[in-house]
Design a protein around this motif. Structure first.
Motif, PDB file in Angstrom:
ATOM      1  N   VAL A  89       0.775  -1.290  -0.101  1.00  0.00           N
ATOM      2  CA  VAL A  89       0.038  -0.205   0.166  1.00  0.00           C
ATOM      3  C   VAL A  89       0.820   1.296   0.106  1.00  0.00           C
ATOM      4  O   VAL A  89       1.924   1.295   0.653  1.00  0.00           O
ATOM      5  CB  VAL A  89      -1.003  -0.075   1.234  1.00  0.00           C
ATOM      6  N   ALA A 125      -4.911   6.192   0.097  1.00  0.00           N
ATOM      7  CA  ALA A 125      -4.030   4.962  -0.337  1.00  0.00           C
ATOM      8  C   ALA A 125      -4.319   4.366  -1.702  1.00  0.00           C
ATOM      9  O   ALA A 125      -5.347   4.617  -2.438  1.00  0.00           O
ATOM     10  CB  ALA A 125      -4.791   3.861   0.600  1.00  0.00           C
ATOM     11  N   SER A 126      -3.349   3.966  -2.074  1.00  0.00           N
ATOM     12  CA  SER A 126      -3.123   3.272  -3.628  1.00  0.00           C
ATOM     13  C   SER A 126      -2.516   2.062  -3.601  1.00  0.00           C
ATOM     14  O   SER A 126      -1.739   1.859  -2.517  1.00  0.00           O
ATOM     15  CB  SER A 126      -2.623   4.139  -4.539  1.00  0.00           C
ATOM     16  N   THR A 160      -6.125  -2.696  -1.091  1.00  0.00           N
ATOM     17  CA  THR A 160      -7.267  -1.853  -0.416  1.00  0.00           C
ATOM     18  C   THR A 160      -6.811  -1.547   1.035  1.00  0.00           C
ATOM     19  O   THR A 160      -6.583  -2.362   1.871  1.00  0.00           O
ATOM     20  CB  THR A 160      -8.552  -2.507  -0.612  1.00  0.00           C
ATOM     21  N   LEU A 161      -7.188  -0.251   1.226  1.00  0.00           N
ATOM     22  CA  LEU A 161      -6.985   0.227   2.749  1.00  0.00           C
ATOM     23  C   LEU A 161      -7.615  -0.601   3.529  1.00  0.00           C
ATOM     24  O   LEU A 161      -7.135  -0.577   4.855  1.00  0.00           O
ATOM     25  CB  LEU A 161      -7.109   1.604   2.858  1.00  0.00           C
ATOM     26  N   SER A 162      -8.491  -1.223   3.461  1.00  0.00           N
ATOM     27  CA  SER A 162      -9.557  -1.926   4.435  1.00  0.00           C
ATOM     28  C   SER A 162      -8.833  -2.942   4.849  1.00  0.00           C
ATOM     29  O   SER A 162      -9.226  -4.038   5.893  1.00  0.00           O
ATOM     30  CB  SER A 162     -10.846  -2.378   3.750  1.00  0.00           C
ATOM     31  N   ARG A 221      -9.700  -1.636  10.993  1.00  0.00           N
ATOM     32  CA  ARG A 221      -9.932  -1.648   9.636  1.00  0.00           C
ATOM     33  C   ARG A 221     -11.176  -1.251   9.303  1.00  0.00           C
ATOM     34  O   ARG A 221     -11.600  -0.857   8.322  1.00  0.00           O
ATOM     35  CB  ARG A 221      -9.888  -3.367   9.402  1.00  0.00           C
ATOM     36  N   ARG A 268     -12.623   6.839   8.675  1.00  0.00           N
ATOM     37  CA  ARG A 268     -12.308   6.122   7.413  1.00  0.00           C
ATOM     38  C   ARG A 268     -13.484   5.961   6.492  1.00  0.00           C
ATOM     39  O   ARG A 268     -14.475   5.489   6.963  1.00  0.00           O
ATOM     40  CB  ARG A 268     -11.421   4.799   7.564  1.00  0.00           C
ATOM     41  N   ASN A 275     -13.755   3.332   3.649  1.00  0.00           N
ATOM     42  CA  ASN A 275     -12.858   2.203   2.765  1.00  0.00           C
ATOM     43  C   ASN A 275     -13.256   2.447   1.344  1.00  0.00           C
ATOM     44  O   ASN A 275     -12.496   1.839   0.474  1.00  0.00           O
ATOM     45  CB  ASN A 275     -13.316   1.120   3.543  1.00  0.00           C
ATOM     46  N   LYS A 320     -13.512   4.720  -0.598  1.00  0.00           N
ATOM     47  CA  LYS A 320     -12.525   6.031  -1.109  1.00  0.00           C
ATOM     48  C   LYS A 320     -11.147   5.552  -0.658  1.00  0.00           C
ATOM     49  O   LYS A 320     -10.347   6.402  -1.238  1.00  0.00           O
ATOM     50  CB  LYS A 320     -13.069   7.304  -0.661  1.00  0.00           C
ATOM     51  N   ASN A 321     -10.788   4.405  -0.202  1.00  0.00           N
ATOM     52  CA  ASN A 321      -9.356   4.227   0.225  1.00  0.00           C
ATOM     53  C   ASN A 321      -8.684   5.320   1.216  1.00  0.00           C
ATOM     54  O   ASN A 321      -7.783   5.618   0.739  1.00  0.00           O
ATOM     55  CB  ASN A 321      -8.626   3.650  -0.682  1.00  0.00           C
ATOM     56  N   THR A 322      -9.732   6.006   1.832  1.00  0.00           N
ATOM     57  CA  THR A 322      -8.899   7.126   2.669  1.00  0.00           C
ATOM     58  C   THR A 322      -9.243   7.177   4.062  1.00  0.00           C
ATOM     59  O   THR A 322     -10.270   6.807   4.612  1.00  0.00           O
ATOM     60  CB  THR A 322      -9.838   8.432   1.950  1.00  0.00           C
TER      61      THR A 322
END
Length: 124
Positions: A2, A24-25, A28-30, A53, A72, A74, A76-78
């Motif tokens: 990540v 995050a790219s 997945t940030l989750s 998470r 968070r 998830n 939006k991965n942010t």
């Protein structure tokens, strides 16, 4: 792995508010617990807050409890850090970090992935 990018830092007056973002790219940030840390010039990096998470559990440093809120999205991965009633002692470079640990990690050594930081300046 990540990759994390922080944004939102700027100059703000004491008593003001800011919202920092950690985007995050990659994976997945989750899949990760995320924490915010900060480092002021001449000081060691210190823990600010961490979020699980799912976002259900959070843990704050005493110095920011009641003023800062982590959240968070998830989808939006942010991850966000809402900072209210800012004080001059909050001025620092703020970093977000991600870890695969499930426990409430407060040690920066427990985080494997880091962003480049975003600077917050608070004028008195």
């Amino acid at each position: 792995q990540v990759q994390l990018v922080e944004s939102g830092g700027r100059l703000v007056q004491a008593g003001g508010s800011l919202r920092l973002s950690c985007a995050a790219s990659g994976p997945t940030l989750s899949n990760y617990r995320v924490g915010w840390f900060r480092q002021a010039p001449g000081k060691e990096r210190e823990f600010v807050v961490t979020i699980s998470r799912t976002g259900r559990t959070t843990y704050y440093a005493d110095s920011v409890k009641g003023r800062f809120t982590i959240s968070r999205d998830n989808a939006k991965n942010t991850v966000y850090l809402q900072m209210n009633n800012l004080k001059p002692e909050d001025a620092a470079t703020y970093y977000c970090a991600a870890t695969g640990l499930y426990t409430a990690a407060v040690d920066d050594g427990e985080y494997a992935y880091w962003g480049q930081g975003t600077q917050v300046t608070v004028s008195s």
